[in-house]
Design an enzyme around this catalytic site. Structure first.
Site, PDB file in Angstrom:
ATOM      1  CG  ASP A 119     -20.006  12.174   4.142  1.00  0.00           C
ATOM      2  OD1 ASP A 119     -20.759  11.414   4.743  1.00  0.00           O
ATOM      3  OD2 ASP A 119     -20.133  12.430   2.913  1.00  0.00           O
ATOM      4  CG  HIS A 174     -22.607   9.847   1.297  1.00  0.00           C
ATOM      5  ND1 HIS A 174     -22.378  10.828   2.221  1.00  0.00           N
ATOM      6  CD2 HIS A 174     -23.913  10.001   0.923  1.00  0.00           C
ATOM      7  CE1 HIS A 174     -23.467  11.551   2.398  1.00  0.00           C
ATOM      8  NE2 HIS A 174     -24.417  11.062   1.622  1.00  0.00           N
ATOM      9  N   PRO A 207     -28.269   5.421  -2.198  1.00  0.00           N
ATOM     10  CG  PRO A 207     -27.783   3.183  -1.804  1.00  0.00           C
ATOM     11  CD  PRO A 207     -28.864   4.069  -2.287  1.00  0.00           C
ATOM     12  CB  VAL A 208     -23.943   8.776  -3.387  1.00  0.00           C
ATOM     13  CG1 VAL A 208     -22.811   8.742  -2.421  1.00  0.00           C
ATOM     14  CG2 VAL A 208     -23.559   9.535  -4.647  1.00  0.00           C
ATOM     15  N   GLY A 266     -35.067  10.759  -7.069  1.00  0.00           N
ATOM     16  CA  GLY A 266     -35.224   9.517  -6.339  1.00  0.00           C
ATOM     17  C   GLY A 266     -35.722   9.700  -4.928  1.00  0.00           C
ATOM     18  CG  HIS A 316      -6.051  20.965   4.016  1.00  0.00           C
ATOM     19  ND1 HIS A 316      -6.714  21.064   2.810  1.00  0.00           N
ATOM     20  CD2 HIS A 316      -5.587  22.187   4.286  1.00  0.00           C
ATOM     21  CE1 HIS A 316      -6.638  22.301   2.365  1.00  0.00           C
ATOM     22  NE2 HIS A 316      -5.956  23.011   3.240  1.00  0.00           N
ATOM     23  CB  SER A 336     -21.749  14.203  -4.384  1.00  0.00           C
ATOM     24  OG  SER A 336     -22.711  13.419  -3.713  1.00  0.00           O
TER      25      SER A 336
HETATM   26  P1  NAD Z   1     -37.018  15.144  -3.039  1.00  0.00           P
HETATM   27  O1  NAD Z   1     -38.056  14.130  -2.719  1.00  0.00           O
HETATM   28  O2  NAD Z   1     -37.200  16.540  -2.546  1.00  0.00           O
HETATM   29  O3  NAD Z   1     -36.806  15.228  -4.615  1.00  0.00           O
HETATM   30  C1  NAD Z   1     -36.701  14.107  -5.443  1.00  0.00           C
HETATM   31  C2  NAD Z   1     -37.186  14.520  -6.810  1.00  0.00           C
HETATM   32  O4  NAD Z   1     -36.987  13.418  -7.703  1.00  0.00           O
HETATM   33  C3  NAD Z   1     -38.698  14.865  -6.843  1.00  0.00           C
HETATM   34  O5  NAD Z   1     -38.898  16.176  -7.355  1.00  0.00           O
HETATM   35  C4  NAD Z   1     -39.288  13.800  -7.779  1.00  0.00           C
HETATM   36  O6  NAD Z   1     -40.375  14.281  -8.555  1.00  0.00           O
HETATM   37  C5  NAD Z   1     -38.073  13.439  -8.627  1.00  0.00           C
HETATM   38  N1  NAD Z   1     -38.213  12.119  -9.269  1.00  0.00           N
HETATM   39  C6  NAD Z   1     -38.573  10.949  -8.712  1.00  0.00           C
HETATM   40  N2  NAD Z   1     -38.608   9.976  -9.656  1.00  0.00           N
HETATM   41  C7  NAD Z   1     -38.276  10.554 -10.826  1.00  0.00           C
HETATM   42  C8  NAD Z   1     -38.134  10.073 -12.158  1.00  0.00           C
HETATM   43  N3  NAD Z   1     -38.357   8.793 -12.460  1.00  0.00           N
HETATM   44  N4  NAD Z   1     -37.758  10.960 -13.120  1.00  0.00           N
HETATM   45  C9  NAD Z   1     -37.532  12.250 -12.817  1.00  0.00           C
HETATM   46  N5  NAD Z   1     -37.644  12.762 -11.570  1.00  0.00           N
HETATM   47  C10 NAD Z   1     -38.008  11.926 -10.595  1.00  0.00           C
HETATM   48  O7  NAD Z   1     -35.634  14.529  -2.508  1.00  0.00           O
HETATM   49  P2  NAD Z   1     -34.282  15.361  -2.193  1.00  0.00           P
HETATM   50  O8  NAD Z   1     -34.292  15.784  -0.765  1.00  0.00           O
HETATM   51  O9  NAD Z   1     -34.071  16.345  -3.262  1.00  0.00           O
HETATM   52  O10 NAD Z   1     -33.198  14.168  -2.307  1.00  0.00           O
HETATM   53  C11 NAD Z   1     -32.885  13.611  -3.571  1.00  0.00           C
HETATM   54  C12 NAD Z   1     -31.851  12.506  -3.414  1.00  0.00           C
HETATM   55  O11 NAD Z   1     -30.605  13.082  -2.987  1.00  0.00           O
HETATM   56  C13 NAD Z   1     -32.191  11.442  -2.346  1.00  0.00           C
HETATM   57  O12 NAD Z   1     -31.830  10.164  -2.820  1.00  0.00           O
HETATM   58  C14 NAD Z   1     -31.319  11.845  -1.166  1.00  0.00           C
HETATM   59  O13 NAD Z   1     -31.046  10.757  -0.297  1.00  0.00           O
HETATM   60  C15 NAD Z   1     -30.076  12.314  -1.911  1.00  0.00           C
HETATM   61  N6  NAD Z   1     -29.123  13.128  -1.141  1.00  0.00           N
HETATM   62  C16 NAD Z   1     -27.820  12.855  -1.331  1.00  0.00           C
HETATM   63  C17 NAD Z   1     -26.853  13.548  -0.642  1.00  0.00           C
HETATM   64  C18 NAD Z   1     -25.401  13.224  -0.852  1.00  0.00           C
HETATM   65  O14 NAD Z   1     -24.521  13.689  -0.100  1.00  0.00           O
HETATM   66  N7  NAD Z   1     -25.076  12.421  -1.835  1.00  0.00           N
HETATM   67  C19 NAD Z   1     -27.239  14.562   0.260  1.00  0.00           C
HETATM   68  C20 NAD Z   1     -28.601  14.833   0.405  1.00  0.00           C
HETATM   69  C21 NAD Z   1     -29.550  14.094  -0.298  1.00  0.00           C
END
Ligand code: NAD
Length: 317
Positions: A152, A179, A125-126, A83, A172, A147
């Site tokens: 955080d 998030h 947004p998770v 995403g 702790h 996650s």
């Molecule tokens: P990125 O752009 O490097 O990677 C995203 C990947 O998703 C790409 O390789 C893309 O090809 C793939 N993708 C997009 N649409 C797709 C589909 N329909 N089917 C299959 N694959 C698809 O992004 P990233 O830095 O790896 O971040 C990914 C997500 O993780 C983001 O939403 C980011 O905000 C989130 N994130 C969450 C946390 C957390 O704590 N929850 C922390 C960091 C990032």
């Protein structure tokens, strides 16, 4: 406790986050097989090649990847990282519509090929996408979770540990709620080596004043912005955080982790996904622990819930 070191992890999205989760999980030998699904064929092929070239130095296992969702067949846990990610100046909530649409495209098919999998959401947004994922898959909430504030909370513990000059493992303390911007530091239950943080006053290891506590919270909330401003994405700490969650799940560790999950009658909250400390094992997540909270902390949790619920409703779920 049972251990599932022969397990298969399916990672959806081979971007910075997905690839770094695989790298950390490989080094720790969390599972026998890691399989990536990504629509970007060249990218997924290259990440798999690069990871496989390091196989000599890690516990035995296989890494494969494809733009065909079949690659996820039979996975024990699916980790959703596909995403859009935040650009500088964007909040996580700004990604809600785009990433809910991606979830709708992928998740029903993913659970078809891996019907027994636990589903761990990382895409932002998770909290919102976790609730969307529960609706899309129809799986019980114990098996679909995010996650949440694991990352955080590790940022929080790191900053408190550094301020007080103690090991991060001896702090702790949890961040609860969203998030994101409305998350809540649970100061009232924080401890260092069994001493409540409010009473921490140890020669050579400081105390925390109200201003210093505010600065720490500001830093935790701003952490992703600081990293994104400098290098465009966060990957290492989320990679390690998710690997830690995967170990708790697949090795049935019953670890207490602040994962995002659906609430059912917790402190007056229902039908919303947010993070609270929960026991985590091979069957997924349990209901949140009855962690003590001040009136202000509980009010913060309700505010966070309102914000998440509004976005989820806005998406039509
Ligand atoms: P990125 O752009 O490097 O990677 C995203 C990947 O998703 C790409 O390789 C893309 O090809 C793939 N993708 C997009 N649409 C797709 C589909 N329909 N089917 C299959 N694959 C698809 O992004 P990233 O830095 O790896 O971040 C990914 C997500 O993780 C983001 O939403 C980011 O905000 C989130 N994130 C969450 C946390 C957390 O704590 N929850 C922390 C960091 C990032």
């Amino acid at each position: 406790m049972s251990s599932d070191r022969a397990a298969k992890i399916g990672i959806i999205g081979a971007g910075s986050v997905g690839a770094t989760i695989a790298y950390a999980a490989m080094i720790r030998g969390v599972a026998r097989q890691i399989s990536f699904f990504d629509i970007a064929h060249a990218k997924v092929t290259a990440e798999v090649l690069d990871l496989n070239h390091g196989m000599l130095y890690v516990p035995p296992g296989t890494v494969e990847g494809s733009d065909d969702i079949e690659v996820l067949r039979g996975a024990d846990v699916l980790v959703m990282t596909a995403g859009a990610k935040q650009s500088p100046g964007q909040t996580r909530m700004d990604l809600a519509q785009a990433n809910a649409n991606i979830c709708a495209k992928i998740l029903p098919r993913a659970v078809e090929v891996a019907p027994d999998a636990l589903l761990l959401m990382v895409t932002n947004p998770v909290d919102v996408v976790t609730q969307v994922a529960i609706a899309l898959t129809g799986l019980p909430w114990q098996r679909v979770f995010g996650s949440g504030t694991v990352l955080d909370s590790s940022r929080f513990r790191f900053l408190v540990a550094r301020h007080c000059g103690v090991a991060v493992q001896n702090v702790h303390a949890y961040i609860a709620g969203e998030h994101g911007d409305s998350e809540i530091p649970l100061w009232s239950s924080a401890t260092i080596g069994a001493i409540p943080l409010s009473q921490w006053s140890v020669k050579g290891h400081g105390r925390l004043t109200a201003a210093e506590k505010d600065a720490i919270v500001h830093n935790v909330k701003d952490a992703a912005n600081q990293v994104i401003a400098g290098k465009g994405a966060t990957n290492y700490a989320i990679g390690l955080s998710v690997t830690n969650i995967l170990e708790a799940l697949l090795h049935d560790e019953r670890r207490v982790l602040p994962l995002s999950g659906l609430l059912e009658g917790y402190r007056g909250l229902d039908d919303v996904c947010l993070s609270l400390p929960r026991i985590v094992g091979r069957k997924g997540i349990e209901a949140p622990l009855p962690i003590p909270m001040t009136v202000d902390e509980e009010a913060g949790l309700h505010e966070s819930a309102k914000r998440i619920r509004e976005v989820v409703r806005g998406l039509g779920y």
